[in-house]
Write a protein that holds these residues in place. Sequence first.
Motif, mmCIF file in Angstrom:
data_model
loop_
_atom_site.group_PDB
_atom_site.id
_atom_site.type_symbol
_atom_site.label_atom_id
_atom_site.label_comp_id
_atom_site.label_asym_id
_atom_site.label_seq_id
_atom_site.Cartn_x
_atom_site.Cartn_y
_atom_site.Cartn_z
ATOM 1 N N UNK A 210 0.805 -1.217 0.000
ATOM 2 C CA UNK A 210 0.000 0.000 0.000
ATOM 3 C C UNK A 210 0.839 1.269 0.000
ATOM 4 N N UNK A 211 2.067 1.195 0.483
ATOM 5 C CA UNK A 211 2.919 2.380 0.544
ATOM 6 C C UNK A 211 3.579 2.713 -0.797
ATOM 7 N N UNK A 212 3.369 1.881 -1.784
ATOM 8 C CA UNK A 212 3.904 2.172 -3.119
ATOM 9 C C UNK A 212 2.951 3.130 -3.831
ATOM 10 N N UNK A 213 3.391 4.342 -4.022
ATOM 11 C CA UNK A 213 2.578 5.361 -4.677
ATOM 12 C C UNK A 213 3.146 5.596 -6.074
ATOM 13 N N UNK A 214 2.507 5.013 -7.061
ATOM 14 C CA UNK A 214 3.007 5.073 -8.430
ATOM 15 C C UNK A 214 1.881 5.474 -9.367
ATOM 16 N N UNK A 215 2.093 6.503 -10.139
ATOM 17 C CA UNK A 215 1.084 6.934 -11.097
ATOM 18 C C UNK A 215 1.414 6.384 -12.478
ATOM 19 N N UNK A 216 0.425 6.447 -13.359
ATOM 20 C CA UNK A 216 0.642 6.038 -14.742
ATOM 21 C C UNK A 216 1.757 6.872 -15.358
ATOM 22 N N UNK A 217 1.766 8.164 -15.072
ATOM 23 C CA UNK A 217 2.811 9.035 -15.599
ATOM 24 C C UNK A 217 4.192 8.658 -15.111
#
Length: 225
Positions: A210-217
């Motif tokens: 859950x701590x992985x914050x990854x956007x498509x960009x």
Amino acid sequence: MRTGSDYPCFRPFFDRQQQPIKIKRSQAVQRTGGGRSPMVRALSQELTLEEFLQLPETKPTSEYIDGQIIQKPTPQGKHSSIQGELVPAINAVVKAARVGRAFPELRCTFGNRSIVPGITVFRTERIPRDTDGAVAHVFSIAPDWTIEILSPDQSQTKVTKNILYCLNYGTQMGWLIDPDEQTVLVYLLQQQPQAFDLPDELLPVPDFAANLKLTVGNLFAWLWE
């Protein structure tokens, strides 16, 4: 590591179009001069999973799916760029917190398949280990998170079926990354797949990551770095 072309008796298992080929013992015996090989057991039967696992590894790697051997395409630039960045990005979160670990191109054998997803992620407590605590060679379980990166010559249908197969064996989530479309398809068991293709969209991850914050960009920006 040698490829199938280095072993004349293994050439019938693959064709240049990377199409699945059903293997029968009678064919193998003909190519090997009638000798008994560990790869063959029963006359006029398809190669079993156990027999497949006795074959030498190939480059590019091969998967065993429903009695067929399917050789994956050689990873190319976009595939390798995303894979090379995504594995350490995931490990920076899950491995650092001792809750999981990401592996590139790891063979996973379960059910009646032996597949090699682009990336697999396992929760720490599920990683197979030797008696001394080291990571084991063989993973005979489905991953907690499977990630596939589509190559230009790869069948999206076949890749999707592998993801769905993993979900049926306990995988929490599957990603199918399409570099050309710059889209990520996210699969969850008994839920409609979701497509993420806007740069600011935050990609969903399993609960232990859950701590992985990854956007498509963020993901596709690696293609320009």
